[in-house]
Every structure is written in C-alpha cells, then in structure tokens.
Design a protein around this motif. Structure first.
Motif, PDB file in Angstrom:
ATOM      1  N   UNK A 100       0.811  -1.222   0.000  1.00 19.58           N
ATOM      2  CA  UNK A 100       0.000   0.000   0.000  1.00 19.58           C
ATOM      3  C   UNK A 100       0.843   1.270   0.000  1.00 19.58           C
ATOM      4  N   UNK A 101       2.080   1.178   0.421  1.00 17.63           N
ATOM      5  CA  UNK A 101       2.925   2.384   0.521  1.00 17.63           C
ATOM      6  C   UNK A 101       4.079   2.307  -0.470  1.00 17.63           C
ATOM      7  N   UNK A 102       4.218   3.375  -1.209  1.00 16.57           N
ATOM      8  CA  UNK A 102       5.326   3.495  -2.155  1.00 16.57           C
ATOM      9  C   UNK A 102       6.120   4.734  -1.785  1.00 16.57           C
ATOM     10  N   UNK A 103       7.415   4.562  -1.642  1.00 14.17           N
ATOM     11  CA  UNK A 103       8.265   5.716  -1.346  1.00 14.17           C
ATOM     12  C   UNK A 103       8.433   6.542  -2.620  1.00 14.17           C
ATOM     13  N   UNK A 104       8.790   7.804  -2.474  1.00 14.11           N
ATOM     14  CA  UNK A 104       9.049   8.613  -3.673  1.00 14.11           C
ATOM     15  C   UNK A 104      10.128   7.990  -4.568  1.00 14.11           C
ATOM     16  N   UNK A 109      11.550   5.129  -9.597  1.00 15.60           N
ATOM     17  CA  UNK A 109      12.099   3.956 -10.293  1.00 15.60           C
ATOM     18  C   UNK A 109      11.026   3.268 -11.142  1.00 15.60           C
ATOM     19  N   UNK A 110       9.794   3.219 -10.641  1.00 11.18           N
ATOM     20  CA  UNK A 110       8.694   2.633 -11.414  1.00 11.18           C
ATOM     21  C   UNK A 110       8.484   3.431 -12.700  1.00 11.18           C
ATOM     22  N   UNK A 111       8.419   4.744 -12.587  1.00  9.50           N
ATOM     23  CA  UNK A 111       8.205   5.583 -13.765  1.00  9.50           C
ATOM     24  C   UNK A 111       9.339   5.424 -14.778  1.00  9.50           C
ATOM     25  N   UNK A 134      12.549  -1.786 -10.229  1.00  8.49           N
ATOM     26  CA  UNK A 134      12.057  -1.048  -9.058  1.00  8.49           C
ATOM     27  C   UNK A 134      12.760  -1.561  -7.805  1.00  8.49           C
ATOM     28  N   UNK A 135      12.920  -2.884  -7.704  1.00  9.76           N
ATOM     29  CA  UNK A 135      13.631  -3.472  -6.574  1.00  9.76           C
ATOM     30  C   UNK A 135      12.858  -3.347  -5.276  1.00  9.76           C
ATOM     31  N   UNK A 136      13.562  -3.452  -4.153  1.00  6.48           N
ATOM     32  CA  UNK A 136      12.945  -3.301  -2.839  1.00  6.48           C
ATOM     33  C   UNK A 136      11.918  -4.370  -2.512  1.00  6.48           C
ATOM     34  N   UNK A 137      11.945  -5.494  -3.206  1.00  8.05           N
ATOM     35  CA  UNK A 137      10.990  -6.557  -2.931  1.00  8.05           C
ATOM     36  C   UNK A 137       9.661  -6.378  -3.629  1.00  8.05           C
ATOM     37  N   UNK A 138       9.552  -5.386  -4.507  1.00  3.82           N
ATOM     38  CA  UNK A 138       8.294  -5.171  -5.230  1.00  3.82           C
ATOM     39  C   UNK A 138       8.101  -6.278  -6.264  1.00  3.82           C
ATOM     40  N   UNK A 139       6.894  -6.849  -6.276  1.00  2.00           N
ATOM     41  CA  UNK A 139       6.569  -7.893  -7.245  1.00  2.00           C
ATOM     42  C   UNK A 139       6.043  -7.265  -8.531  1.00  2.00           C
ATOM     43  N   UNK A 140       5.989  -8.087  -9.566  1.00  2.00           N
ATOM     44  CA  UNK A 140       5.428  -7.619 -10.833  1.00  2.00           C
ATOM     45  C   UNK A 140       3.973  -7.190 -10.640  1.00  2.00           C
ATOM     46  N   UNK A 145      -0.265  -3.070 -10.348  1.00  5.37           N
ATOM     47  CA  UNK A 145      -1.359  -2.464  -9.592  1.00  5.37           C
ATOM     48  C   UNK A 145      -1.076  -0.994  -9.305  1.00  5.37           C
ATOM     49  N   UNK A 146       0.157  -0.673  -8.953  1.00  9.63           N
ATOM     50  CA  UNK A 146       0.520   0.723  -8.700  1.00  9.63           C
ATOM     51  C   UNK A 146       0.332   1.557  -9.964  1.00  9.63           C
ATOM     52  N   UNK A 147       0.725   0.998 -11.103  1.00  3.76           N
ATOM     53  CA  UNK A 147       0.542   1.679 -12.382  1.00  3.76           C
ATOM     54  C   UNK A 147      -0.935   1.965 -12.621  1.00  3.76           C
ATOM     55  N   UNK A 148      -1.795   0.973 -12.383  1.00  2.00           N
ATOM     56  CA  UNK A 148      -3.237   1.156 -12.603  1.00  2.00           C
ATOM     57  C   UNK A 148      -3.805   2.235 -11.687  1.00  2.00           C
TER      58      UNK A 148
END
Length: 192
Positions: A100-104, A109-111, A134-140, A145-148
């Motif tokens: 639920x939380x994304x750091x700046x 990195x996602x963008x 993106x790293x940091x343990x973020x899954x595909x 979902x963050x993109x959506x």
C-alpha cells in the motif's frame, strides 16, 4: 439498482477514421468513473487505430480490464513521510515492501522502468523486468497495480481539470453576456 453496467457506444458516420465513443448510461455511476471509462475507451482507439478490425469489441474488452480498478474503494492517502535516517533506509530495503505504501524513490524507479521497458510486448516479461528495476521486494503484480492506481488517478484528475475549465468557460461567457447587456441598456438610456 441495475444488474450490470450500462454502456452506449456512439459510432460516427466517418467510422473507423473517426473514433467511436463509449458512454456509461447507468445514472448511479459517479461522474469521475464515467470520465475514466470514456478516457480508457478513447485511449484504446488512439493506440489501435488503423490496426484493429473489431475495434468496439476489443475496446470494450480493454475497458473491462480496468473496471475493477475504476470502482475499487480508495484508501485515504498515507501521511507524508519524512526522509528516513540512513540506518532506517537500510532496514527498510531488507524488509518486504508494503504493497500500500510506495516511497518517492520507488515511484521514481517505477516511472523510469515503465519508460525503459515500454517496448516489451509480452506483459509478463515487461512487468517482471519493471519489478526487478524497481527493486525493494516489489513484485510484478504490485508494480502493475501501482501503475493502474496512478493511471486512474491521473485520468480522474484530467477529467476534474476539464470540468473546471468548462465551468470557467461558462462563467466567462455568462459574464460577457451580462456585461454586453448592461452596455446596451446604458447606451439606449443615453440616446433617449
């Protein structure tokens, strides 16, 4: 309440050169959601114009992929975070990412990854590459979902902005009409 979501597809006489439009006919759907759904349909047309035979059908399928996100309840935004101390940053990197939380930094990195890997056609490969970047343990799945979520927020914000512009335009027109009417009546009084 209806048993489903009602749509109306408006196909112009110059179709397929001119875009078909999708309108939500269900009065219970909030204006913001209506606008996002219409924008998704228009976005599909822009991506596929000239290359899609069954545009309306494929466009509806495209919109359908995002309906869950459009109608998903929105959690309140998290409170602003201050920059962590260097030791906290190392610990946070080792812990699994909170979906639920994304750091700046993660957002940045996602963008960047979205731009870098936009040419990959296979969505599974694309999101796998993006999540690795993106790293940091973020899954595909978390990245997708963050993109959506971000995309829906941007589309909703654009719709709000367009509504404000339309409202301002109407107010400007109304103000001009009132001032021109005032000017005509003043001139008529002076002439008489």
């Amino acid at each position: 309440p209806s048993d489903g979501l009602g749509f109306r597809v408006v196909v112009p006489s110059k179709y397929p050169e001119s875009a078909a439009m999708l309108q939500v006919t269900d009065a219970e759907v909030p204006d913001e959601a209506r606008a996002v759904i219409s924008k998704l349909f228009a976005e599909f047309y822009e991506k596929k114009k000239g290359s899609c035979i069954d545009f309306v059908y494929e466009g509806l399928k495209y919109v359908d992929r995002f309906l869950g996100e459009v109608f998903a309840p929105r959690p309140p935004p998290p409170p602003p975070e201050s920059e962590p101390a260097p030791t906290e940053h190392v610990e946070a990197a080792a812990a699994p990412a909170d979906p639920a939380r994304w750091s700046p930094d993660e957002q940045r990195r996602l963008e960047e990854a979205l731009t870098e890997f936009r040419s990959i056609d296979n969505p599974i490969d694309k999101w796998r590459q993006i999540s690795q970047r993106v790293g940091g343990g973020r899954t595909a799945r978390q990245c997708a979902e963050r993109f959506k979520v971000c995309r829906a927020a941007i589309l909703a914000n654009e719709h709000r902005h367009l509504q404000q512009e339309d409202q301002q335009e109407e107010e400007d027109k109304s103000g001009l009409e009132e001032s021109s009417e005032d000017g005509v009546s003043e001139g008529a009084d002076e002439a008489g």
